[in-house]
Design a protein around this motif. Structure first.
Motif, PDB file in Angstrom:
ATOM      1  N   MET A   1       0.697  -1.576  -0.008  1.00  0.00           N
ATOM      2  CA  MET A   1      -0.152   0.098  -0.023  1.00  0.00           C
ATOM      3  C   MET A   1       0.854   1.038  -0.025  1.00  0.00           C
ATOM      4  SD  MET A   1      -2.689   1.375   0.200  1.00  0.00           S
ATOM      5  CE  MET A   1      -3.148   2.866   0.665  1.00  0.00           C
ATOM      6  N   LYS A   2       1.898   1.258   1.362  1.00  0.00           N
ATOM      7  CA  LYS A   2       2.893   2.532   0.809  1.00  0.00           C
ATOM      8  C   LYS A   2       3.490   2.738  -0.135  1.00  0.00           C
ATOM      9  CE  LYS A   2       2.718   3.383   5.610  1.00  0.00           C
ATOM     10  NZ  LYS A   2       2.744   3.591   7.224  1.00  0.00           N
ATOM     11  N   ALA A   3       3.962   1.872  -0.867  1.00  0.00           N
ATOM     12  CA  ALA A   3       5.178   1.844  -1.999  1.00  0.00           C
ATOM     13  C   ALA A   3       3.983   2.238  -2.998  1.00  0.00           C
ATOM     14  CB  ALA A   3       5.409  -0.134  -2.201  1.00  0.00           C
ATOM     15  N   ASP A   4       2.848   1.399  -3.228  1.00  0.00           N
ATOM     16  CA  ASP A   4       2.067   2.223  -3.702  1.00  0.00           C
ATOM     17  C   ASP A   4       1.968   3.742  -3.825  1.00  0.00           C
ATOM     18  OD1 ASP A   4       0.987   1.281  -6.473  1.00  0.00           O
ATOM     19  OD2 ASP A   4      -1.103   1.428  -5.183  1.00  0.00           O
ATOM     20  N   PHE A   5       1.594   3.814  -3.243  1.00  0.00           N
ATOM     21  CA  PHE A   5       1.331   5.042  -1.979  1.00  0.00           C
ATOM     22  C   PHE A   5       2.136   6.593  -2.856  1.00  0.00           C
ATOM     23  CE2 PHE A   5       0.455   9.087   0.302  1.00  0.00           C
ATOM     24  CZ  PHE A   5      -0.731   8.682   0.586  1.00  0.00           C
ATOM     25  N   ASN A   6       3.991   5.712  -2.304  1.00  0.00           N
ATOM     26  CA  ASN A   6       5.087   6.787  -2.972  1.00  0.00           C
ATOM     27  C   ASN A   6       5.359   6.596  -4.241  1.00  0.00           C
ATOM     28  OD1 ASN A   6       5.630   7.566  -0.659  1.00  0.00           O
ATOM     29  ND2 ASN A   6       7.016   6.619  -0.334  1.00  0.00           N
ATOM     30  N   LYS A   7       4.415   5.734  -4.964  1.00  0.00           N
ATOM     31  CA  LYS A   7       5.038   5.862  -6.364  1.00  0.00           C
ATOM     32  C   LYS A   7       4.055   6.502  -7.175  1.00  0.00           C
ATOM     33  CE  LYS A   7       3.771   2.102  -9.402  1.00  0.00           C
ATOM     34  NZ  LYS A   7       3.953  -0.113  -9.750  1.00  0.00           N
ATOM     35  N   ARG A   8       3.213   6.581  -6.708  1.00  0.00           N
ATOM     36  CA  ARG A   8       2.256   7.453  -7.064  1.00  0.00           C
ATOM     37  C   ARG A   8       2.262   9.393  -6.584  1.00  0.00           C
ATOM     38  NH1 ARG A   8      -3.823   5.110  -7.477  1.00  0.00           N
ATOM     39  NH2 ARG A   8      -3.258   3.860  -8.706  1.00  0.00           N
ATOM     40  N   ILE A   9       2.901   9.293  -6.108  1.00  0.00           N
ATOM     41  CA  ILE A   9       3.918  10.535  -5.366  1.00  0.00           C
ATOM     42  C   ILE A   9       4.983  11.173  -6.415  1.00  0.00           C
ATOM     43  CG2 ILE A   9       5.208  11.936  -3.479  1.00  0.00           C
ATOM     44  CD1 ILE A   9       3.248  10.372  -1.213  1.00  0.00           C
ATOM     45  N   ILE A  10       5.216   9.658  -7.096  1.00  0.00           N
ATOM     46  CA  ILE A  10       6.122  10.628  -7.460  1.00  0.00           C
ATOM     47  C   ILE A  10       6.081  10.324  -9.065  1.00  0.00           C
ATOM     48  CG2 ILE A  10       8.364   9.219  -9.215  1.00  0.00           C
ATOM     49  CD1 ILE A  10       9.029   7.757  -6.666  1.00  0.00           C
ATOM     50  N   HIS A  11       4.465  10.182  -9.477  1.00  0.00           N
ATOM     51  CA  HIS A  11       3.802  10.437 -10.075  1.00  0.00           C
ATOM     52  C   HIS A  11       3.829  12.248  -9.911  1.00  0.00           C
ATOM     53  CE1 HIS A  11       2.003   6.457 -11.652  1.00  0.00           C
ATOM     54  NE2 HIS A  11       4.034   6.716 -11.823  1.00  0.00           N
ATOM     55  N   LEU A  12       3.153  11.879  -9.417  1.00  0.00           N
ATOM     56  CA  LEU A  12       2.656  13.745  -8.978  1.00  0.00           C
ATOM     57  C   LEU A  12       4.396  14.589  -9.287  1.00  0.00           C
ATOM     58  CD1 LEU A  12       0.770  13.945  -6.420  1.00  0.00           C
ATOM     59  CD2 LEU A  12      -0.455  14.532  -9.157  1.00  0.00           C
ATOM     60  N   ILE A  13       5.038  14.509  -8.890  1.00  0.00           N
ATOM     61  CA  ILE A  13       6.494  15.263  -9.207  1.00  0.00           C
ATOM     62  C   ILE A  13       7.131  14.953 -10.384  1.00  0.00           C
ATOM     63  CG2 ILE A  13       8.698  14.659  -8.888  1.00  0.00           C
ATOM     64  CD1 ILE A  13       8.476  13.172  -5.753  1.00  0.00           C
ATOM     65  N   ILE A  14       7.048  14.130 -11.246  1.00  0.00           N
ATOM     66  CA  ILE A  14       7.060  14.201 -12.647  1.00  0.00           C
ATOM     67  C   ILE A  14       6.047  15.164 -12.862  1.00  0.00           C
ATOM     68  CG2 ILE A  14       6.653  12.855 -14.797  1.00  0.00           C
ATOM     69  CD1 ILE A  14       7.425  10.802 -13.288  1.00  0.00           C
ATOM     70  N   PHE A  15       4.653  14.871 -12.707  1.00  0.00           N
ATOM     71  CA  PHE A  15       3.334  15.878 -13.304  1.00  0.00           C
ATOM     72  C   PHE A  15       3.746  17.382 -12.721  1.00  0.00           C
ATOM     73  CE2 PHE A  15      -0.840  18.578 -12.271  1.00  0.00           C
ATOM     74  CZ  PHE A  15      -0.867  18.227 -14.197  1.00  0.00           C
ATOM     75  N   SER A  16       4.024  17.792 -12.000  1.00  0.00           N
ATOM     76  CA  SER A  16       4.764  19.270 -10.811  1.00  0.00           C
ATOM     77  C   SER A  16       6.494  19.325 -12.302  1.00  0.00           C
ATOM     78  CB  SER A  16       4.799  19.058  -9.663  1.00  0.00           C
ATOM     79  OG  SER A  16       3.729  18.583  -9.464  1.00  0.00           O
ATOM     80  N   SER A  17       6.748  18.560 -12.237  1.00  0.00           N
ATOM     81  CA  SER A  17       7.797  19.250 -12.591  1.00  0.00           C
ATOM     82  C   SER A  17       8.099  19.885 -14.439  1.00  0.00           C
ATOM     83  CB  SER A  17       9.270  18.093 -13.052  1.00  0.00           C
ATOM     84  OG  SER A  17       9.355  17.417 -12.053  1.00  0.00           O
ATOM     85  N   LEU A  18       6.151  18.713 -14.948  1.00  0.00           N
ATOM     86  CA  LEU A  18       6.373  19.474 -16.695  1.00  0.00           C
ATOM     87  C   LEU A  18       6.118  20.239 -16.345  1.00  0.00           C
ATOM     88  CD1 LEU A  18       4.811  15.387 -17.759  1.00  0.00           C
ATOM     89  CD2 LEU A  18       7.051  17.470 -18.368  1.00  0.00           C
ATOM     90  N   LEU A  19       5.094  20.885 -15.404  1.00  0.00           N
ATOM     91  CA  LEU A  19       4.067  22.458 -15.131  1.00  0.00           C
ATOM     92  C   LEU A  19       5.341  23.172 -14.886  1.00  0.00           C
ATOM     93  CD1 LEU A  19       1.225  21.483 -12.963  1.00  0.00           C
ATOM     94  CD2 LEU A  19       0.992  21.719 -15.009  1.00  0.00           C
ATOM     95  N   PHE A  20       6.233  22.907 -13.709  1.00  0.00           N
ATOM     96  CA  PHE A  20       7.278  24.381 -14.338  1.00  0.00           C
ATOM     97  C   PHE A  20       8.047  24.445 -15.412  1.00  0.00           C
ATOM     98  CE2 PHE A  20       7.739  26.040  -9.914  1.00  0.00           C
ATOM     99  CZ  PHE A  20       6.496  25.241  -9.442  1.00  0.00           C
ATOM    100  N   LEU A  21       8.654  23.463 -15.865  1.00  0.00           N
ATOM    101  CA  LEU A  21       9.536  23.059 -17.089  1.00  0.00           C
ATOM    102  C   LEU A  21       8.611  23.560 -17.965  1.00  0.00           C
ATOM    103  CD1 LEU A  21      11.773  22.198 -18.266  1.00  0.00           C
ATOM    104  CD2 LEU A  21      10.579  20.517 -19.356  1.00  0.00           C
ATOM    105  N   SER A  22       7.100  23.738 -17.937  1.00  0.00           N
ATOM    106  CA  SER A  22       6.200  24.146 -19.147  1.00  0.00           C
ATOM    107  C   SER A  22       6.858  26.186 -19.068  1.00  0.00           C
ATOM    108  CB  SER A  22       4.929  23.954 -19.868  1.00  0.00           C
ATOM    109  OG  SER A  22       4.351  23.630 -18.891  1.00  0.00           O
ATOM    110  N   MET A  23       6.130  26.449 -17.934  1.00  0.00           N
ATOM    111  CA  MET A  23       6.672  27.695 -17.536  1.00  0.00           C
ATOM    112  C   MET A  23       8.007  28.098 -18.476  1.00  0.00           C
ATOM    113  SD  MET A  23       5.330  28.228 -13.876  1.00  0.00           S
ATOM    114  CE  MET A  23       5.545  26.968 -12.492  1.00  0.00           C
TER     115      MET A  23
END
Lengths: 400, 469
Positions: free
Chosen positions: B1-23
């Motif tokens: 469960m927790k590992a899954d949680f962290n994996k999804r957080i990493i997805h959000l990190i990638i998403f946020s990085s893309l947002l910042f990169l796009s700016m």
């Protein structure tokens, strides 16, 4: 070089610049700058010596705040001085947030208190609110006005985390979803589109992380899309925002005015800017709040602007790191929620003023002028600091 | 469960990085592509702010006559144009409301001292004085300009006079025109006027060159020894592929050689010669004379047009030989063709700003373009001789000047539906030309020799008297 030295050098240079060019030979600003920088140095020393966890968070938010103070002071010295006061209050609340968050151990048990407080504040705004700039999202108490949504942001994150920690406290997931959408609906009715977008973004991201059922996630995205479409056809201010985004040049004098003025400012700045005090950012409406990023770009160029974006990036990177390392589910979600809040808020407003996405009024964290926004951000990062302490303690345990 | 949680957080990190990169990517794109396009928008108040704080540089003719000045009235700079419409298209206007035009537009940064290093401006910054723009000294000779404007008054068309040896523009007039003073009273009329007074015909008007193009054709023929001595029998018209191409007034010129063909401007003979040369040679010489190519200049000069196919149909080739069909030229380009022949086959890029000076007269920059050899000096000299004959005994007799060997070529261009354009290009004196000229009278309804040549004559006469000083 140690990070604190960098902050001290940057601050000294900027305040010297203001002292020499913007407000020539006004010794007070030099004094204010000195006190501000000293405050940052002392606080960062305390955080380090008292082993309060992450030692970068405070430095980054202080650097962003200093930049905000400098730009605001350059635009309007009265606002600048008031922002320094707000910053001082923010620092106090940062430590207070840290202490209280750590002192009370069972934050995860008060889900109903969080929902209740949020709804109470929303209703208060709704019935006693003051309309400023077309959005009814301010409450006036005595001589002060504040924006309850800024505080609700943090409570909302606590509410989400409390649910993730103990889902059984609510009857079922639909009750949870209902309560989330009540928040968003209130913001929508207050015509605070930026906040509504932000709340939805935080919710859907945390929902994505915590929920295995991706189909339900999809069901949540569809109505959100529907609301936007319905909003477009029923609410003129949504239409106005959309059209001003698609082609602001068609109606420069009217609906496209704000955004085109912002774009002129950025274009004028070029890559390296006109120099502090040499541009004309005062021609942008709301430049000291929502549009402050355009002022940064005009006078410091997009190199300055990208520098600011990267500072936010380091900040949220610290936040994500804390969230990844912490074990406690409630604290993990709170850390994630706070990080996402400031990540998305930064994107919404910078994207908005540069015409990357439609413009929705929201402040640029730590830089925009405004008490509620600055103070609530400091409280939120005080909480994050408190959580980061757990990470470092955990690390010590392993090492020990 | 927790590992899954962290994996999804990493997805959000990638998403946020893309947002910042796009700016970051978007901002860079904006600054490179969109930014430069929008800063000139009249709604950008920064320009006004800058303008209210800058004494826009003065503009002088080559002898120091003030053509545009700035006076400070009640603390605000006001632009003055003492000669009003004489310079409407050359200098143009600088207006908060209607933007900028002419030299005021393309030399705006120089006149406003924009881009001059901030260090150089520290004195003004500190003392709070107004910024002083840079002055421009033009190549224009005010006397010639004044005369050109007078000669063209009431007509439609353009006069361009240049110095063939260095490309200096001595006079440039386009009619109809406007007055740069009181624009707001004229504006509605100006933008609705079908005769387009806001277009500078000298640089942007595209006209069929008519028989003036035979100067280029004659060069092409001279380069090809095999046909140069062929004589043609002119019967007043020629039929190419079933299309009849006739001479002006259907005059039958009889048996003509190249010189005679040019002197009497025989259409059938030139059409015949073009067919014998073929597409490749005609286009080749034309391209060397910058047909369909960009001519560099400190003014925005429109490209002249010529069909670019490998195989132009014979009827069209015949039309090109006499400057008709899809052949279109700007008046400035026509003057340059005359200048190139006068200058023994070397075309010099035209320019109008002779010097940029800072506010206390120090020269910051000098004008001047490059030279291009378009035909050999031998061929240029032969064409020159023929052009002298055109003026002394042919269609260009109205351009004759007592005691001066004038070279020229007339043109009468047919237009779709309207009256003929009347054209003349030429230079004088023949051996060491001081002035080259192009005169175009739009829809004048008279031949080039009748209407355009006398105007060219007066311009050349005055130009020679002033000796290019």
């Amino acid at each position: 070089m140690r990070p604190i030295n960098i902050v001290v050098i940057i601050n000294s240079l900027f305040f010297l610049l203001i002292y020499l060019f913007i407000d020539p030979l006004n010794i007070n600003i030099l004094g204010a700058g000195g006190i501000l920088t000293a405050l940052i140095a002392i606080c960062s020393y305390i955080i380090k010596k008292a082993k309060m966890g992450d030692s970068y968070i405070f430095l980054i938010i202080s650097l962003l705040s200093s930049l905000g103070i400098i730009i605001i002071y350059r635009l309007d010295s009265g606002f600048g001085i008031r922002q320094i006061m707000w910053y001082a209050l923010g620092v106090v609340l940062f430590f207070l947030g840290y202490v209280i968050f750590r002192y009370i151990r069972n934050w995860d048990e008060y889900i109903f208190l969080y929902v209740g407080t949020s709804i109470f504040l929303f209703l208060l705004t709704f019935f006693m609110g003051t309309t400023i700039k077309g959005a009814t999202n301010w409450i006036r108490i005595g001589g002060f006005t504040f924006q309850p949504a800024e505080i609700i942001k943090l409570i909302f994150v606590f509410f989400l985390a409390a649910y993730i920690a103990y889902p059984e406290k609510l009857k079922n997931i639909y009750t949870f979803l209902f309560l989330v959408y009540v928040h968003i609906l209130f913001l929508f009715l207050q015509r605070d589109l930026g906040m509504a977008m932000l709340f939805f973004g935080i919710f859907i991201s945390i929902f994505y992380v915590s929920n295995k059922n991706l189909k339900l996630l999809l069901y949540n995205l569809l109505p959100a899309f529907g609301i936007i479409v319905i909003g477009y056809f029923t609410m003129t201010h949504v239409q106005v925002r959309y059209e001003a985004w698609v082609n602001p040049w068609r109606d420069i004098a009217g609906r496209g005015y704000q955004i085109t003025q912002s774009l002129f400012a950025i274009a004028e700045g070029g890559f390296f800017g006109t120099g502090l005090g040499l541009g004309r950012p005062d021609s942008i409406p709301e430049v000291h709040t929502d549009f402050i990023f355009s002022a940064v770009c005009e006078e410091m160029g997009i190199f300055g602007g990208i520098g600011v974006i990267l500072l936010y990036f380091i900040l949220i990177y610290r936040g994500f790191k804390i969230s990844l390392q912490i074990k406690d589910m409630f604290k993990k979600t709170v850390a994630l929620g706070i990080t996402l809040t400031y990540s998305y808020q930064t994107f919404i407003i910078i994207g908005g003023v540069t015409k990357l996405i439609p413009l929705t009024g929201i402040t640029l964290p730590f830089i925009s002028y405004g008490g509620s926004s600055l103070v609530s951000a400091f409280i939120a990062f005080g909480v994050l600091q408190g959580i980061s302490k757990d990470v470092s303690e955990g690390a010590e345990l392993i090492e020990g | 469960m927790k590992a899954d949680f962290n994996k999804r957080i990493i997805h959000l990190i990638i998403f946020s990085s893309l947002l910042f990169l796009s700016m970051i990517v978007y901002l860079t794109y904006f600054q490179l592509i969109t930014g430069p396009r929008i800063v000139d928008n009249p709604y950008n108040k920064r320009q006004w702010a800058r303008e209210d704080n800058t004494i826009r540089g003065f503009i002088y003719d080559r002898n120091g006559v003030e053509l545009a000045t700035t006076e400070v009235v009640d603390g605000t700079p006001v632009r003055k144009y003492p000669f009003e419409r004489i310079y409407s298209h050359v200098i143009g206007y600088s207006s908060k409301q209607y933007g900028k035009y002419g030299i005021e537009n393309y030399y705006n940064d120089t006149l406003m001292a924009i881009g001059d290093s901030t260090v150089a401006r520290i004195r003004e910054q500190l003392s709070g004085e107004m910024i002083r723009g840079n002055h421009l000294v033009l190549t224009i000779d005010h006397e010639l300009q004044k005369t050109a404007e007078r000669l063209l008054r009431g007509k439609k068309g353009s006069i361009v006079a240049i110095n063939p040896s260095n490309g200096e523009v001595l006079a440039m007039v386009s009619k109809p025109d406007f007055s740069p003073v009181n624009l707001n009273q004229q504006w509605e009329g100006l933008i609705n006027d079908e005769r387009s007074p806001l277009i500078n015909r000298s640089l942007a008007g595209l006209y069929p060159p008519g028989s003036t193009y035979k100067v280029i054709m004659a060069s092409a023929v001279l380069e090809n020894l095999s046909i140069v001595n062929t004589e043609h029998n002119c019967t007043g018209s020629i039929i190419i592929d079933g299309y009849e191409l006739s001479d002006y007034g259907r005059t039958a010129h009889g048996l003509v050689d190249l010189t005679r063909s040019l002197v009497v401007s025989c259409n059938s003979s030139f059409a015949q010669m073009a067919l014998e040369l073929g597409t490749r040679r005609v286009v080749n010489v034309s391209n060397r004379f910058f047909m369909g190519r960009t001519i560099n200049s400190d003014m925005p000069l429109r490209q002249s047009r010529i069909p670019q196919e490998d195989d132009i149909p014979t009827t069209e080739l015949g039309a090109i030989a006499i400057g008709q069909g899809r052949l279109l030229m700007t008046p400035m380009h026509m003057a340059l063709v005359a200048a190139a022949i006068g200058n023994d086959g070397v075309m010099v890029e035209p320019y109008i700003v002779r010097e940029v000076q800072n506010f206390n007269g120090r020269v910051l920059q000098r004008g001047g373009g490059q030279s291009h050899r378009v035909v050999s000096d031998d061929i240029a000299r032969q064409v020159k001789e023929m052009m002298v004959a055109v003026v002394s005994q042919g269609t260009g007799r109205n351009a004759r000047i007592q005691g001066v060997r004038v070279a020229g070529k007339t043109g009468t261009a047919q237009t779709a539906g309207g009256a003929d354009h009347s054209l003349f290009i030429g230079f004088a004196p023949e051996d060491n030309p001081k002035i080259a000229i192009a005169v175009i009278l739009e829809n004048e309804g008279k031949s080039g020799g009748q209407a355009a040549a006398p105007i060219a004559r007066e311009m050349m006469q005055l130009g020679l008297r002033r000796g290019g000083e």
